[in-house]
Design a protein around this motif. Sequence first.
Motif, short mmCIF file in Angstrom:
data_model
loop_
_atom_site.label_atom_id
_atom_site.label_comp_id
_atom_site.label_asym_id
_atom_site.label_seq_id
_atom_site.Cartn_x
_atom_site.Cartn_y
_atom_site.Cartn_z
N LEU A 122 -93.50 123.34 0.47
CA LEU A 122 -93.42 122.40 -0.37
C LEU A 122 -94.40 122.52 -1.50
CD1 LEU A 122 -92.22 119.63 -1.33
CD2 LEU A 122 -93.63 118.56 0.24
N LYS A 129 -92.26 118.81 -7.40
CA LYS A 129 -92.41 119.14 -6.27
C LYS A 129 -91.16 119.84 -6.09
CE LYS A 129 -94.86 115.30 -4.33
NZ LYS A 129 -95.02 114.46 -3.26
N TYR A 131 -89.20 122.37 -3.07
CA TYR A 131 -88.97 122.62 -1.56
C TYR A 131 -88.30 124.00 -1.40
CZ TYR A 131 -87.33 122.19 3.33
OH TYR A 131 -87.13 122.35 4.31
N VAL A 150 -88.64 114.94 -3.55
CA VAL A 150 -88.40 116.29 -4.40
C VAL A 150 -87.60 116.78 -5.37
CG1 VAL A 150 -87.55 118.46 -3.41
CG2 VAL A 150 -88.88 117.11 -1.69
N PRO A 177 -83.10 115.36 -2.78
CA PRO A 177 -83.69 115.91 -3.94
C PRO A 177 -83.02 115.53 -5.20
CG PRO A 177 -82.40 117.56 -2.96
CD PRO A 177 -82.20 116.25 -2.09
#
Length: 220
Positions: A122, A129, A131, A150, A177
Motif C-alpha cells: 500500500l 494511495k 494498493y 484507496v 477503491p
Amino acid sequence: MKIQFLGHACFLLDDGSCKALVDPFLTGNPLAAVSADAVEADMIFVTHGHGDHVGDAVDIARRTGAQICCSVDLAEAVFGPAGVPAVAGNLGGWIKTSFGRVKLTPAIHCSGVPGCLSCGFLFEMGGKKIYHAGDTALTCDMTLLAAEQVDVALLPIGDFYTMGPQDALRAVEMIRPALTIPMHFNTMPPIAQDGAAFAAASAAAGFPARVLAPGETLEL
C-alpha cells in the motif's frame, strides 16, 4: 502522480521526484513494454520470490542504484546473496521512503522461497494511495483496506495462480477503491482472461475500472 503498466504485475509509479518499480518481470515476459536495461527506477518493490515477480530486480538495482524493498525473508534469501542491499520490512508494517511511505499487506500465495510470506504493498505517494495486491487469493483482510480510501487498486484477475475475475470483483467490493486496474492476466495461456469484461462488471457494480495496455500511463 503517474502509473505506468509495464506488463504482467509490473508497474512504474512516478510522483515526479521518485520512480518506484514494482515486480519487474521484463526479461522473458512476452508482454513487457520495455526492456530491463532501459527502465529507470529509484526504488524497486518485490512482492514475493517467484521468477515472474523478482524478475530483473537484481540487474536493475545494480545498474541504477535503486533501493530494493521487500520482506525480511525475501531479502535474506534472494537479494542478500546477490549482494544487493534491501530495505526489509514485514507484514503490517509501514516503511518510510523518500516519496512518503509504504505498508506491506498480507497476500495469500506461495512465495517461491521456503518459509517466506508473500505480500502486497500500500503506497502513499504523490498525495494518493495505491494498493498493489501482489499475487493473492481473495481474503477477508481486504475489507480492512476500505478504511484506507484507496485511490487505485492493482488487482490480479488471471485465476489459476491467483484470484480470478469473480473473486477480484468481490475484492473490489471489499476495498472500495476509486479506481481498479486489473493485472496478472494474459501473460501466459493458463491466465488468459478478458480484462474489458472484468472492467465492465466492476463498473456495473459501481466501481470504476480501467484496463491499461502494456506501456500505457495513467495520470491521477
